[in-house]
Design an enzyme around this catalytic site. Structure first.
Site, short mmCIF file in Angstrom:
data_model
loop_
_atom_site.label_atom_id
_atom_site.label_comp_id
_atom_site.label_asym_id
_atom_site.label_seq_id
_atom_site.Cartn_x
_atom_site.Cartn_y
_atom_site.Cartn_z
N THR A 126 41.67 43.88 27.66
CA THR A 126 42.21 42.52 27.74
C THR A 126 43.62 42.45 27.15
OG1 THR A 126 41.98 40.33 26.72
CG2 THR A 126 40.86 42.12 25.63
N ASP A 127 44.40 41.49 27.63
CA ASP A 127 45.74 41.30 27.04
C ASP A 127 45.65 40.79 25.60
OD1 ASP A 127 44.86 38.71 27.56
OD2 ASP A 127 46.65 38.09 28.68
N GLU A 128 44.45 40.34 25.20
CA GLU A 128 44.32 39.79 23.84
C GLU A 128 44.51 40.85 22.77
OE1 GLU A 128 41.30 36.81 23.26
OE2 GLU A 128 41.22 36.36 25.40
N TYR A 154 36.87 39.22 18.37
CA TYR A 154 36.74 39.70 19.75
C TYR A 154 37.88 40.65 20.09
CZ TYR A 154 37.56 39.71 24.81
OH TYR A 154 37.83 40.10 26.09
P1 NAD Z 1 30.88 38.14 30.54
O1 NAD Z 1 30.56 37.72 29.15
O2 NAD Z 1 30.84 37.14 31.65
O3 NAD Z 1 29.91 39.34 30.97
C1 NAD Z 1 29.58 40.39 30.11
C2 NAD Z 1 28.39 41.14 30.71
O4 NAD Z 1 28.10 42.25 29.85
C3 NAD Z 1 27.11 40.29 30.79
O5 NAD Z 1 26.48 40.50 32.03
C4 NAD Z 1 26.26 40.84 29.65
O6 NAD Z 1 24.85 40.73 29.90
C5 NAD Z 1 26.71 42.29 29.62
N1 NAD Z 1 26.49 42.91 28.30
C6 NAD Z 1 26.80 42.40 27.07
N2 NAD Z 1 26.43 43.25 26.11
C7 NAD Z 1 25.91 44.34 26.73
C8 NAD Z 1 25.37 45.58 26.26
N3 NAD Z 1 25.29 45.85 24.94
N4 NAD Z 1 24.94 46.48 27.17
C9 NAD Z 1 24.98 46.21 28.50
N5 NAD Z 1 25.47 45.05 29.00
C10 NAD Z 1 25.93 44.14 28.12
O7 NAD Z 1 32.31 38.82 30.44
P2 NAD Z 1 33.51 38.86 31.52
O8 NAD Z 1 34.34 37.65 31.32
O9 NAD Z 1 32.97 39.20 32.84
O10 NAD Z 1 34.34 40.09 30.95
C11 NAD Z 1 34.06 41.42 31.38
C12 NAD Z 1 35.01 42.38 30.69
O11 NAD Z 1 36.35 42.03 31.02
C13 NAD Z 1 34.92 42.34 29.17
O12 NAD Z 1 35.02 43.66 28.70
C14 NAD Z 1 36.11 41.52 28.74
O13 NAD Z 1 36.56 41.92 27.48
C15 NAD Z 1 37.10 41.86 29.83
N6 NAD Z 1 38.10 40.83 30.13
C16 NAD Z 1 37.73 39.55 30.41
C17 NAD Z 1 38.70 38.60 30.74
C18 NAD Z 1 38.31 37.19 31.10
O14 NAD Z 1 39.20 36.36 31.31
N7 NAD Z 1 37.04 36.85 31.22
C19 NAD Z 1 40.04 38.98 30.79
C20 NAD Z 1 40.40 40.31 30.51
C21 NAD Z 1 39.41 41.22 30.20
P1 TYD Z 2 38.78 30.72 26.78
O1 TYD Z 2 38.36 30.39 28.17
O2 TYD Z 2 37.75 30.74 25.70
O3 TYD Z 2 39.57 32.10 26.86
P2 TYD Z 2 40.47 32.86 25.72
O4 TYD Z 2 40.27 32.21 24.42
O5 TYD Z 2 39.89 34.24 25.75
O6 TYD Z 2 41.87 32.79 26.22
O7 TYD Z 2 39.89 29.67 26.33
C1 TYD Z 2 41.10 29.53 27.07
C2 TYD Z 2 41.97 28.56 26.31
O8 TYD Z 2 41.36 27.26 26.33
C3 TYD Z 2 42.13 28.90 24.84
O9 TYD Z 2 43.46 28.59 24.44
C4 TYD Z 2 41.15 27.99 24.12
C5 TYD Z 2 41.11 26.76 25.01
N1 TYD Z 2 39.83 26.03 25.07
C6 TYD Z 2 39.79 24.65 24.84
O10 TYD Z 2 40.83 24.00 24.59
N2 TYD Z 2 38.59 24.00 24.92
C7 TYD Z 2 37.43 24.66 25.17
O11 TYD Z 2 36.34 24.01 25.18
C8 TYD Z 2 37.48 26.09 25.42
C9 TYD Z 2 36.22 26.85 25.71
C10 TYD Z 2 38.70 26.71 25.35
#
Ligand code: NAD
Ligand code: TYD
Length: 340
Positions: A126-128, A154
């Protein structure tokens, strides 16, 4: 014919990636390994469950014996690791599970790759991991050379995992790649995250909790564009390299919330400013030059189109998210938002 283990494939991005790969590579064998935590949902995979090229396996990436057994049986060519605890707010209330899954789990997968041999291990990061950028410097962007500088448990756990992945490349010669993507949105996004939470609350005429002043900026990428980028990296990316993924779609949280309100014809009076997230990152913004120049990747979906498609998906698939928000999620929501 390739055999790919997709971990976390019952989650948001992993689920979209499974659908993307099955459609694009009907000959590949896709194995989804997922623990089915609160964020994993088999309904996301319902339409591929009977596909002979798809297998679902329930298990924990941090369970060494289980993971080794799976590798021994399946002998995969490629691992794409999406499995993670992914929500910043949950990492603030309960960091332990983030270390267990995101760090230890990644370590177990890397060991399995080392022991059984693979063609590619891809870490979905992630970019985080880069921390945040100040609002006063819109000219700054994260490049792959930006130092890691994390803010939340995280992001610290994701950065730790990235370092392990790179260490396994240098020390053991493991063929790894890492992608660091900006915030995704699209179908199957768990309703705890900003965009689906605001859509669901709007549709239910519930208050829309905006943290702080709503001025934080995120760089939104439609999930299918992320899937396409990972596809390119696992096939053509250079081993040992990190690729940033993002499409210059920066929006403040308030802009995002107002876009959703307006698209659904609701009142902006639904917005409720609530106490800010501790350590809240101000701005994320990706410079995607490397993946564009090396692999020819470009995002296809602009935010204004992607958000419309996403809202329509949530309107068309109410049963998917209504089931989620009617269960255990209620307790989470009350704990996180009541008296905030
Ligand atoms: P999500 O929380 O929707 O899904 C995570 C999945 O992983 C779930 O299906 C969960 O059951 C499974 N999981 C959790 N712990 C596990 C374990 N110990 N063993 C096996 N499976 C397990 O997450 P997401 O938003 O789909 O993110 C997926 C990946 O992408 C993550 O690694 C996250 O850090 C990365 N990512 C997410 C975003 C975003 O905007 N959502 C952006 C950049 C990177
Ligand atoms: P989020 O979807 O949790 O992603 P991330 O924190 O990983 O970027 O949140 C996106 C942005 O929205 C973040 O700046 C926090 C804000 N946010 C709210 O203002 N209200 C909410 O209820 C949530 C879940 C997030």
């Amino acid at each position: 014919m390739m055999k790919i283990i997709v971990t976390g494939g019952a989650g948001f991005i992993g689920g979209n990636f499974v659908h993307y790969m099955i459609k694009k590579y009907p000959d590949y064998q896709i194995i989804c390994l997922d623990k089915l935590t609160y964020a994993g949902n088999l309904e996301t995979l319902e339409s591929v469950m009977d596909n002979p090229h798809f297998t679902f396996v329930k298990g924990d990436i941090a369970d060494r014996e289980f993971v080794y057994g799976l590798f021994e049986k399946e002998k995969p060519d490629i691992i794409v690791n999406f499995a993670a605890e992914s929500h910043v707010d949950r990492s603030i209330t309960d960091p332990g599970i983030f270390l267990q899954t995101n760090v230890i789990g990644t370590g177990v997968l890397l060991d399995a790759c080392r022991i059984y041999g693979i063609e590619r291990y891809h870490q979905v990061s992630t970019d985080e991991v880069y921390g945040d950028l100040p609002l006063s410097r819109p000219d700054l962007f994260f490049t792959e050379a930006t130092p890691l500088h994390t803010s939340s448990p995280y992001s610290a756990s994701k950065a730790s995992a990235d370092l392990l992945v790179l260490a396994y490349h240098r020390t053991f010669g493991l063929p790894v790649t890492i992608s660091r993507c900006s915030n995704n949105y699209g179908p199957y996004h768990f309703p705890e995250k900003l965009i689906p939470l605001m859509i669901a609350n709007c549709l239910n005429d519930k208050p829309l909790p905006v943290y702080g002043k709503g001025e934080n900026v995120r760089d939104w990428l439609y999930v299918e564009d992320h899937c396409a980028a990972i596809d390119l990296i696992i096939h053509n990316g250079k081993v040992g390299e990190v690729y940033n993924i993002g499409g210059h779609n920066e929006r403040t949280n308030l802009q995002v919330v107002e876009t959703i309100i307006d698209a659904l014809g609701k009142s902006r009076d639904l917005i409720k400013y609530v106490t800010d997230r501790p350590g809240h990152d101000m701005r994320y913004a990706i410079d995607p030059t490397k993946i564009h120049d090396e692999l020819g990747w470009e995002p296809k979906t602009k935010f204004d189109d992607g958000i419309k498609k996403t809202i329509q998906w949530y309107l068309d698939n109410k049963e998917w998210w209504e089931r989620i928000i009617s269960g255990e999620y209620q307790n989470y929501y009350d704990k996180m938002y009541s008296n905030r």
